[in-house]
Write a protein that holds these residues in place. Structure first.
Motif, PDB file in Angstrom:
ATOM      1  N   GLY A 310      -8.232  11.693   3.757  1.00 14.15           N
ATOM      2  CA  GLY A 310      -8.279  10.441   2.994  1.00 14.15           C
ATOM      3  C   GLY A 310      -7.692   9.283   3.779  1.00 14.15           C
ATOM      4  O   GLY A 310      -8.233   8.176   3.779  1.00 14.15           O
ATOM      5  N   LEU A 311      -6.576   9.540   4.474  1.00  8.83           N
ATOM      6  CA  LEU A 311      -5.932   8.480   5.262  1.00  8.83           C
ATOM      7  C   LEU A 311      -6.831   8.005   6.404  1.00  8.83           C
ATOM      8  O   LEU A 311      -7.036   6.802   6.590  1.00  8.83           O
ATOM      9  N   PHE A 312      -7.362   8.983   7.141  1.00  6.00           N
ATOM     10  CA  PHE A 312      -8.278   8.636   8.238  1.00  6.00           C
ATOM     11  C   PHE A 312      -9.474   7.850   7.693  1.00  6.00           C
ATOM     12  O   PHE A 312      -9.872   6.823   8.231  1.00  6.00           O
ATOM     13  N   GLY A 313     -10.041   8.388   6.610  1.00 10.97           N
ATOM     14  CA  GLY A 313     -11.224   7.762   6.013  1.00 10.97           C
ATOM     15  C   GLY A 313     -10.937   6.361   5.527  1.00 10.97           C
ATOM     16  O   GLY A 313     -11.771   5.455   5.661  1.00 10.97           O
ATOM     17  N   ALA A 314      -9.737   6.160   4.960  1.00 13.59           N
ATOM     18  CA  ALA A 314      -9.385   4.839   4.421  1.00 13.59           C
ATOM     19  C   ALA A 314      -9.311   3.808   5.541  1.00 13.59           C
ATOM     20  O   ALA A 314      -9.854   2.703   5.429  1.00 13.59           O
ATOM     21  N   ILE A 315      -8.656   4.178   6.630  1.00 16.01           N
ATOM     22  CA  ILE A 315      -8.477   3.228   7.727  1.00 16.01           C
ATOM     23  C   ILE A 315      -9.837   2.886   8.354  1.00 16.01           C
ATOM     24  O   ILE A 315     -10.196   1.717   8.511  1.00 16.01           O
ATOM     25  N   LEU A 316     -10.603   3.949   8.654  1.00 13.04           N
ATOM     26  CA  LEU A 316     -11.921   3.710   9.261  1.00 13.04           C
ATOM     27  C   LEU A 316     -12.845   2.975   8.289  1.00 13.04           C
ATOM     28  O   LEU A 316     -13.573   2.053   8.671  1.00 13.04           O
ATOM     29  N   ILE A 341     -15.031 -14.967   3.261  1.00 10.72           N
ATOM     30  CA  ILE A 341     -15.134 -13.603   3.790  1.00 10.72           C
ATOM     31  C   ILE A 341     -14.075 -13.428   4.864  1.00 10.72           C
ATOM     32  O   ILE A 341     -14.181 -13.966   5.960  1.00 10.72           O
ATOM     33  N   LYS A 342     -13.039 -12.706   4.491  1.00 11.64           N
ATOM     34  CA  LYS A 342     -11.932 -12.485   5.421  1.00 11.64           C
ATOM     35  C   LYS A 342     -11.304 -11.135   5.083  1.00 11.64           C
ATOM     36  O   LYS A 342     -11.436 -10.649   3.953  1.00 11.64           O
ATOM     37  N   PRO A 343     -10.625 -10.473   6.051  1.00  8.17           N
ATOM     38  CA  PRO A 343     -10.011  -9.172   5.749  1.00  8.17           C
ATOM     39  C   PRO A 343      -8.946  -9.341   4.671  1.00  8.17           C
ATOM     40  O   PRO A 343      -8.163 -10.292   4.714  1.00  8.17           O
ATOM     41  N   GLU A 344      -8.937  -8.456   3.719  1.00 10.75           N
ATOM     42  CA  GLU A 344      -7.969  -8.570   2.628  1.00 10.75           C
ATOM     43  C   GLU A 344      -6.944  -7.444   2.733  1.00 10.75           C
ATOM     44  O   GLU A 344      -7.295  -6.277   2.582  1.00 10.75           O
ATOM     45  N   LEU A 345      -5.702  -7.823   2.983  1.00 15.06           N
ATOM     46  CA  LEU A 345      -4.635  -6.839   3.141  1.00 15.06           C
ATOM     47  C   LEU A 345      -4.481  -5.998   1.873  1.00 15.06           C
ATOM     48  O   LEU A 345      -4.250  -4.783   1.943  1.00 15.06           O
ATOM     49  N   ALA A 346      -4.644  -6.650   0.728  1.00 10.71           N
ATOM     50  CA  ALA A 346      -4.489  -5.922  -0.542  1.00 10.71           C
ATOM     51  C   ALA A 346      -5.522  -4.806  -0.652  1.00 10.71           C
ATOM     52  O   ALA A 346      -5.217  -3.709  -1.133  1.00 10.71           O
ATOM     53  N   LEU A 347      -6.729  -5.076  -0.168  1.00  7.80           N
ATOM     54  CA  LEU A 347      -7.771  -4.040  -0.209  1.00  7.80           C
ATOM     55  C   LEU A 347      -7.421  -2.899   0.737  1.00  7.80           C
ATOM     56  O   LEU A 347      -7.683  -1.734   0.441  1.00  7.80           O
ATOM     57  N   PHE A 348      -6.847  -3.240   1.879  1.00  3.76           N
ATOM     58  CA  PHE A 348      -6.437  -2.200   2.833  1.00  3.76           C
ATOM     59  C   PHE A 348      -5.377  -1.299   2.203  1.00  3.76           C
ATOM     60  O   PHE A 348      -5.464  -0.070   2.278  1.00  3.76           O
ATOM     61  N   VAL A 349      -4.394  -1.934   1.567  1.00  2.54           N
ATOM     62  CA  VAL A 349      -3.318  -1.150   0.925  1.00  2.54           C
ATOM     63  C   VAL A 349      -3.921  -0.259  -0.161  1.00  2.54           C
ATOM     64  O   VAL A 349      -3.609   0.941  -0.253  1.00  2.54           O
ATOM     65  N   ARG A 350      -4.831  -0.830  -0.961  1.00  2.00           N
ATOM     66  CA  ARG A 350      -5.459  -0.033  -2.026  1.00  2.00           C
ATOM     67  C   ARG A 350      -6.229   1.143  -1.434  1.00  2.00           C
ATOM     68  O   ARG A 350      -6.180   2.255  -1.947  1.00  2.00           O
ATOM     69  N   SER A 351      -6.934   0.889  -0.339  1.00  2.00           N
ATOM     70  CA  SER A 351      -7.718   1.960   0.288  1.00  2.00           C
ATOM     71  C   SER A 351      -6.808   3.078   0.770  1.00  2.00           C
ATOM     72  O   SER A 351      -7.091   4.260   0.555  1.00  2.00           O
ATOM     73  N   VAL A 352      -5.715   2.683   1.428  1.00  2.00           N
ATOM     74  CA  VAL A 352      -4.810   3.684   2.001  1.00  2.00           C
ATOM     75  C   VAL A 352      -4.104   4.489   0.902  1.00  2.00           C
ATOM     76  O   VAL A 352      -3.751   5.651   1.092  1.00  2.00           O
TER      77      VAL A 352
END
Lengths: 382, 218
Positions: A310-316, A341-352
């Motif tokens: 899950g961690l690998f998948g989230a980052i990729l 359209i810009k990278p969203e840190l909140a989405l990254f945290v949610r994904s991880v």
């Protein structure tokens, strides 16, 4: 030998299984990121496009003759200019982009025109947005296409209306509507020309309501505005408002259908791979049980593996999803893409956080199958 | 001391109930080398699994050192296996993605021990595997795999080693070597229960128990 060591060594040993499982998570996360970003962009793009269509809410004085208003598009009664401030300062309202106007049909230089005084557009506190319409300075006149054509006016011409001097600041492009026969000036000057100081006869706005479950947006708006301005009545350009609401709803529905489908498909994918993995490892599980590994430790081996996947998948997935949004977003959302359209840190945290949980949930049943394998049976199988 | 009293084990199958063990009563002294002999399907492996606290008998009791195994919780039985029992199987059952040393220390975590690679290497040296410490099971010969399994079984210093056809996949020399190591363990005070359908192991045994159709014949 820690559990993490065992998990990493097993992942490395069964690379294909690992890569396929990571691919499932990457697909789910990337699609989520891409759709989420695209969904947001689409909503803003729609809002912008709808704004370009103009105001969809008209607030007029209570005594206005509705028949005449609907026939001519002009309100015959006026109301105090302070109404604008009252509306703009009210809390919990569902409209924005408030524009006060005073409009009256007059004959100027032998041509019937609509003299329109515009106040600067205002937004409620904390909801400031770029104005939808230009602001006209005192002494400036914006001339509609039809009037300019009929009278041969061009930008820079000095003119006067009822003895008040103006400079033609702009000759507007053809609109195919009433704007072609307008003379637009600053509200204060229109009030002076028409002898209606401090008066307006219409407030335009854009409603912010989409589909309201179990209710009619106009009724809600009328109720809201009625509490603030009992002396006013509200009309909504329904087709425009409905188109806007439908467009928003369509994007939400699309997201609501596609995302769960993708998540379920990827969850099943991970689950099937995990079951295959458990079947491959029956004897390994058996020997671990024989060596004294309890059920919880065996379950942790499989769930831990799912978390790593899950961690690998989230980052990729985040990187790929954001990349897709960057690559294709500007082609789709031409107006707003550059700004939103810009990278969203909140989405990254949610994904991880959520992708490992999602992978672990998908692997839960296989992990339970592993725990229930009877080592006495598996170790006897050759 | 291992005591089985009236132990039966039956399995439901599509063809009806199959009784793998029938009213087995048997005791093994501490430090004894017992060989269970009998043809395939005679119940030797089932008996070993029952003594190993891995297979709940249908009836009867199994006591090891005054502890009735099947009155213990499954967690306690797992701990008991980790601390007291060493296993050796015909098919070796090494974990394919771990090297020799890692396979040997695999049981240490379950027994609450950490590290141990130095002791594992000493053990491997004794078993003639010192040059193979970082090899994967797929890179080992059958004899080396079985000696790795012996090292894993010995690593937690068990009181009992249960061996199920440990020489079944080995040539004569390797079989002799494996039995020699089990004999060493026995000479140092350990209890060995070895199931086989061959006769090679009998010369190392203190006692040979013959099984047939789920029953102890002698």
């Amino acid at each position: 030998m820690t559990v993490l060591n065992l998990v990493v060594k097993e992942l490395w040993h069964r690379k294909v299984n690992f890569l396929l499982a990571v691919l499932a998570v990457v697909t789910a996360v990337a699609m989520f990121i891409a759709f989420f970003t695209a969904g947001k962009a689409s909503e803003r793009e729609t809002a912008r496009l709808m704004l370009d269509m103009g105001y969809n809410l008209r607030i007029i004085a209570k005594d206005t003759d509705i028949n005449q208003f609907l026939l001519t598009g002009l309100a015959n009664e006026t109301m105090p200019e302070e109404y604008l401030e009252k509306l703009a300062s009210a809390k919990g309202i569902s409209y924005n982009h408030l524009l006060a106007t005073l409009q009256k049909r007059i004959t100027w230089r032998g041509v019937d025109v609509v003299l329109t005084g515009l106040a600067p557009e205002v937004c409620p506190p904390g909801r400031a947005k770029p104005p939808m319409i230009y602001s006209i300075k005192p002494g400036e006149l914006y001339v509609g296409y039809g009037v300019a054509q009929a009278l041969g006016l061009k930008e820079g011409d000095a003119v006067d209306i009822e003895g008040k001097a103006f400079t033609v600041a702009k000759c507007l492009a053809e609109s195919g509507g009433v704007d072609d026969v307008r003379l637009q000036c600053n509200l204060r000057e229109a009030q002076e020309i028409l002898g209606l100081p401090g008066q307006i006869n219409e407030i335009n706005a854009v409603d912010c309501l989409c589909f309201v479950e179990g209710g009619d947006p106009v009724s809600i708006l009328r109720k809201q505005i009625g509490l603030i301005l009992p002396e006013a009545q509200v009309y909504q350009a329904k087709a425009m408002a409905t188109t806007r609401a439908k467009q928003r709803q369509m994007v939400r529905n699309l997201f609501a259908v596609i995302m769960p489908s993708v998540v379920i498909a990827c969850g099943l994918w991970i689950g099937i791979l995990a079951i295959m993995n458990v079947r491959d490892r029956q004897q390994e599980i058996g020997i671990m049980r024989a060596l004294g590994y309890g059920s919880s430790r065996v379950a942790v081996l499989f769930l831990g593996k799912a978390v790593v996947i899950g961690l690998f998948g989230a980052i990729l997935g985040f990187l790929i999803g954001t990349g897709l949004a960057f690559r294709f977003g500007p082609d789709i959302f031409k107006i707003t893409a550059q700004t939103i359209i810009k990278p969203e840190l909140a989405l990254f945290v949610r994904s991880v956080v959520f992708a490992p949980v999602f992978a672990a949930i998908s692997s839960f049943i296989p992990a339970m199958i592993a725990v229930t394998y009877d080592p006495a049976v598996t170790l006897r199988e050759e | 001391m291992v005591v089985l009293e009236g132990v039966s084990k039956s399995y439901p199958t599509a063809q009806g109930k199959v009784e793998a063990l029938h009213e087995v009563t048997l005791s093994m002294e501490k430090g004894e080398f017992v060989v269970l002999c009998g043809p395939s399907g005679s119940g030797k492996t089932t008996l070993l699994m029952t003594v190993a606290a891995m297979l709940h008998p249908t009836t009867g009791s199994v006591t090891v050192g005054q502890r009735n195994l099947y009155q213990m919780s499954s967690r306690a039985r797992a701990k008991f296996r980790a601390e007291r029992i060493g296993f050796i199987f015909q098919m070796f059952h090494l974990v394919p993605y771990l090297n020799v040393v890692e396979n040997v220390v695999l049981g240490a975590q379950a027994a609450g021990r950490s590290g141990g690679s130095v002791q594992a290497r000493q053990l491997l040296e004794r078993l003639g595997l010192d040059g193979r410490a970082h090899h994967r099971p797929s890179q080992l010969s059958a004899g080396e795999k079985q000696r790795t399994a012996i090292a894993r079984a010995l690593f937690n210093r068990p009181k009992i080693i249960l061996a199920d056809e440990p020489t079944g996949n080995l040539d004569g020399d390797n079989a002799t070597s494996v039995l020699g190591h089990l004999s060493d363990f026995h000479r140092n005070g350990g209890t060995v229960v070895l199931a086989t359908h061959g006769e090679r192991a009998e010369q190392y045994a203190d006692r040979v128990v013959y099984m047939s159709e789920g029953e102890v014949r002698s």
